[in-house]
Design an enzyme around this catalytic site. Structure first.
Site, mmCIF file in Angstrom:
data_model
loop_
_atom_site.group_PDB
_atom_site.id
_atom_site.type_symbol
_atom_site.label_atom_id
_atom_site.label_comp_id
_atom_site.label_asym_id
_atom_site.label_seq_id
_atom_site.Cartn_x
_atom_site.Cartn_y
_atom_site.Cartn_z
ATOM 1 N N SER A 182 49.343 48.047 41.286
ATOM 2 C CA SER A 182 49.773 47.133 42.346
ATOM 3 C C SER A 182 51.238 47.406 42.662
ATOM 4 C CB SER A 182 49.536 45.673 41.910
ATOM 5 O OG SER A 182 49.815 44.784 42.972
ATOM 6 N N THR A 183 52.113 46.430 42.509
ATOM 7 C CA THR A 183 53.524 46.609 42.873
ATOM 8 C C THR A 183 54.134 47.788 42.124
ATOM 9 O OG1 THR A 183 53.662 44.200 43.107
ATOM 10 C CG2 THR A 183 55.738 45.427 43.091
ATOM 11 N N HIS A 208 46.450 47.861 45.148
ATOM 12 C CA HIS A 208 46.556 46.739 46.071
ATOM 13 C C HIS A 208 47.354 47.173 47.294
ATOM 14 C CE1 HIS A 208 46.178 43.829 42.398
ATOM 15 N NE2 HIS A 208 45.007 44.332 42.755
ATOM 16 N N MET A 301 52.124 43.181 39.517
ATOM 17 C CA MET A 301 52.289 41.773 39.187
ATOM 18 C C MET A 301 50.929 41.100 39.039
ATOM 19 S SD MET A 301 54.517 38.906 41.209
ATOM 20 C CE MET A 301 54.852 37.301 40.457
ATOM 21 N N ASP A 304 45.230 41.110 37.550
ATOM 22 C CA ASP A 304 44.004 41.692 38.091
ATOM 23 C C ASP A 304 43.576 42.901 37.266
ATOM 24 O OD1 ASP A 304 41.866 42.105 39.843
ATOM 25 O OD2 ASP A 304 43.039 43.484 41.083
#
Length: 370
Positions: A182-183, A208, A301, A304
């Site tokens: 993700s991030t 993401h 973050m 998930d």
């Protein structure tokens, strides 16, 4: 609680007002200033010393990319880019991540709807992630020299055309690599995939990312890598030497069709507030062929994929998590590690080599029909 101080730089007064309303509605953040262009923003940044900046890409007087470069050079601050969905802006957005921006969001549609609630959740989550990021530790170490990029592209193309990989060590295995991120994940994925030889087992990735950007992201990586990188398509065979990235508006699952692995795209509700979701990908790996899976959890973050990664390990998968020091945000790896999902916890710059070494050791154990 000290609030996260945000400055929004955008030439649209409507967008500035909308972002101000969204941010000021949160208990842990506040919009301390807004600016219609980078020249005004420069003085406001000096005055308010924000924790996070949201930055439009297309603006008068100086575009967002040029301003970002100056911020990174003169006053490094976590930045979340705000991008309109166009091909040009997709390319510029990924360049901004290479230059040090933590993440990006698309421009909101100016209507009051459930979609606006989702957008508000998305941008405030990204601001929190930017604030929590390890940006100040990595400083400008991720900046990319354009000459190095051009050389890497030429080298990757040459190796694809001439077949200069590291042999066919993995061609006789059913092994699969599943990656969640993700991030900070776009740059982490680039760091890993560009180091992999073209004879790798198939790789499936959930990053993401909004719809409309994943194909550009895949195409960009494909130019740099020996393996073939593409956006996943419904029902296509999952082949060695390929990496498949989940489209930004679909869940990606591993499935079987006869003896073959295939990509299955699922249009369902968000899982853990994400679509695509790492949880969905990892759960499908557990159900289809856990003992043949190598799972990798990268920076991001939230949590998930953590539960599914733990289940995947219990079912026989071998899992790697990125360590805290090299993660932009340690949320997703930390949650997976806490659940006992990790066989190895490694810095980003060691993951590709460890993966190749591990596959070399176990390479011939499971036959595959291709």
């Amino acid at each position: 609680m000290e609030k996260i101080k945000v400055i929004a730089v955008d030439d649209s007064a409507l967008i500035r007002n909308l972002l101000t309303k969204i941010i000021n509605s949160q208990p842990d953040m506040e919009m301390v200033a807004t600016a219609p262009d980078p020249l005004i923003a420069r003085d406001l940044i000096i005055k308010h010393n924000p924790d996070v900046i949201t930055l439009d890409i297309e603006m008068p007087k100086m575009d967002g990319l040029e301003f970002l470069e100056r911020i990174m050079r003169l006053r490094p601050t976590p930045v979340v880019m705000v991008s309109t969905l166009t091909q040009r802006n997709a390319d510029v957005t990924f360049r901004s991540l290479e230059l040090g921006a933590v993440d990006f969001v698309t421009k909101p549609k100016l209507d009051i709807s459930q979609g606006m609630i989702d957008y508000a959740n998305d941008i405030t989550d990204k601001i929190r992630a930017a604030h929590a990021s390890r940006y100040r530790l990595r400083r400008l170490t991720n900046r990319v020299d354009p000459n190095e990029v051009r050389a890497a592209v030429a080298d990757a193309i040459d190796k694809k055309q001439t077949g200069l990989a590291l042999g066919n060590r993995f061609a006789a295995t059913e092994k699969l690599v599943l990656i969640g991120s993700s991030t900070g994940g776009t740059e982490a994925l680039r760091a890993i995939l560009t180091e992999l030889p073209k004879d790798m087992p198939a790789i499936m990735i959930t990053q993401h990312m909004p719809a409309g950007f994943t194909k550009s992201f895949a195409d960009r990586l494909n130019q740099l890598c020996q393996i073939t990188v593409k956006e996943a398509e419904q029902g296509e065979r999952v082949l060695p030497g390929h990496a498949y990235i989940a489209p930004g508006d679909k869940h990606l699952q591993l499935a079987r069709s006869g003896a073959n692995y295939i990509c299955h795209l699922k249009d369902g509700e968000p899982v853990n507030r994400h679509k695509p979701s790492v949880e969905v990908l990892f759960k499908s790996g557990t159900e289809i062929s856990a003992r043949n899976i190598i799972g990798i959890m990268l920076t991001g973050m939230g949590k998930d994929g953590a539960v599914a990664m733990a289940e995947m390990k219990k079912a026989g998968a071998y899992n790697i998590c990125q360590d805290e020091a090299s993660s932009v945000v340690f949320g997703m790896p930390r949650e997976a590690i806490a659940l006992g999902a990790a066989d190895e916890v490694l810095p980003l710059n060691q993951i590709a080599k460890h993966l190749v070494d591990y596959l070399s050791k176990i390479g011939g154990r499971a036959a595959v029909r291709v």
